[in-house]
Design a protein around this motif. Structure first.
Motif, PDB file in Angstrom:
ATOM      1  N   HIS A   1     -78.974 -12.899  49.057  1.00  0.00           N
ATOM      2  CA  HIS A   1     -77.703 -13.152  48.378  1.00  0.00           C
ATOM      3  C   HIS A   1     -77.181 -14.526  48.795  1.00  0.00           C
ATOM      4  O   HIS A   1     -76.682 -15.292  47.994  1.00  0.00           O
TER       5      HIS A   1
ATOM      6  N   SER B   1     -80.694  -3.224  48.372  1.00  0.00           N
ATOM      7  CA  SER B   1     -80.743  -4.247  47.336  1.00  0.00           C
ATOM      8  C   SER B   1     -82.138  -4.332  46.723  1.00  0.00           C
ATOM      9  O   SER B   1     -82.351  -5.101  45.801  1.00  0.00           O
TER      10      SER B   1
ATOM     11  N   TYR C   1     -75.925   0.841  46.155  1.00  0.00           N
ATOM     12  CA  TYR C   1     -76.298  -0.498  46.601  1.00  0.00           C
ATOM     13  C   TYR C   1     -75.087  -1.319  47.013  1.00  0.00           C
ATOM     14  O   TYR C   1     -75.185  -2.502  47.255  1.00  0.00           O
TER      15      TYR C   1
ATOM     16  N   HIS D   1     -79.260  -6.872  41.847  1.00  0.00           N
ATOM     17  CA  HIS D   1     -80.225  -7.615  42.679  1.00  0.00           C
ATOM     18  C   HIS D   1     -81.546  -7.942  41.984  1.00  0.00           C
ATOM     19  O   HIS D   1     -82.613  -7.871  42.596  1.00  0.00           O
TER      20      HIS D   1
HETATM   21 ZN    ZN Z   1     -76.181  -6.825  47.355  1.00  0.00          ZN
END
Ligand code: ZN
Length: 296
Positions: free
Chosen positions: A262, A188, A207, A121
């Motif tokens: 994301h 994240s 994560y 991330h």
């Molecule tokens: Zn993620």
């Protein structure tokens, strides 16, 4: 839900078979991106001079995604393929090798940054976003040098906005009374937390969105919330916030979202929500939990 999505994809593919709408390469630049951060960067750099697509369908969780045959066709017809890392988009390098388009350029952005962990991330740190913007711009310029000035001017404007967001983050931490948040999702924000001096408590030890929180860790979390008079628990985007809701029912915390960007919802995609818009929403929500007090 997964089954439903699968059926939906299947039916879309079948519609595709009945009425073949094979994309025609009209010579214009086509960029395919896996996740939202590089989609947003690419969109802002090229504007109407190229086509930018996002591999993830809107609203879909990124870690579990598996590409469809249609995704392969789209990639086959693209000039540039941009993904963030082999840790998150485990399918990307295989996909890139499988296509027959020899002119396609594939970039794995993580190889262009100095990262000290396998946590995927890294785009949640603004300085990394700026480096990603610079790399993507130069790749686009190589493919379409005639519009180099246009792309570089757009890059400068985009970076300027990122820098403004970075100042807002510094300001947030400077005037926050607290430095620790409680996060009830797959965390994240590890790079983010260390970059901006924030601490976090989470019942998950990984994560990965599939990580499970043990009952012991959950009860410790409830204890922590009571002991530290925590008023806000954060939850992640695009995943049912089951644990956050449970913590809220056991204590009197407020639930607020911390969006790791994301992917975006259909509404956000259609409404042209940007990376900076979402980060500013995060800042607004963090101001509540961290008890930002500049104005008091
Ligand atoms: Zn993620």
């Amino acid at each position: 839900m997964k089954k439903y999505i699968f059926m939906l994809i299947l039916s879309l593919l079948m519609v595709g078979c009945a009425q073949p709408v094979e994309p025609v390469d009209d010579g214009s630049l086509t960029i395919m991106t896996t996740l939202f951060p590089q989609y947003d960067i690419s969109k802002h750099i090229v504007q109407d001079k190229a086509k930018v697509t996002l591999l993830l369908p809107p609203g879909v969780e990124a870690h579990d995604y598996e590409p469809t045959p249609q995704d392969i066709v789209k990639l086959q017809n693209s000039d540039l393929f941009i993904y963030t890392s082999d840790h998150l988009e485990t399918y990307a390098s295989k996909m890139s090798k499988e296509i027959k388009n020899k002119d396609n350029v594939t970039i794995n952005l993580s190889t262009q940054l100095e990262l000290d962990s396998e946590d995927p991330h890294y785009w949640l740190v603004i300085s990394n976003m700026i480096e990603m913007t610079n790399s993507i711009t130069e790749e686009i310029v190589k493919l379409d040098p005639d519009n180099a000035d246009f792309y570089r001017a757009n890059r400068d404007a985009y970076i300027k906005d990122l820098q403004a967001v970075e100042s807002e983050l510094v300001d947030l931490m400077k005037y926050a009374k607290r430095d620790t948040i409680v996060f009830a999702g797959h965390f994240s924000f590890d790079y983010f937390a260390s970059a901006y001096g924030m601490k976090y408590v989470t019942p998950f030890d990984s994560y990965s969105p599939n990580a499970e929180a043990s009952p012991q860790r959950i009860s410790k979390m409830i204890e922590y919330i009571r002991e530290h008079d925590i008023k806000v628990v954060y939850y992640e985007e695009l995943v049912d916030p089951k644990l956050a809701k449970m913590l809220a029912s056991e204590t009197s915390v407020e639930l607020l979202m911390l969006n790791a960007e994301h992917n975006v919802s259909k509404e956000q995609l259609d409404g042209h929500t940007t990376y900076s818009d979402i980060m500013r929403e995060n800042i607004k929500n963090l101001k509540v939990g961290l008890e930002y007090a500049k104005d008091n």
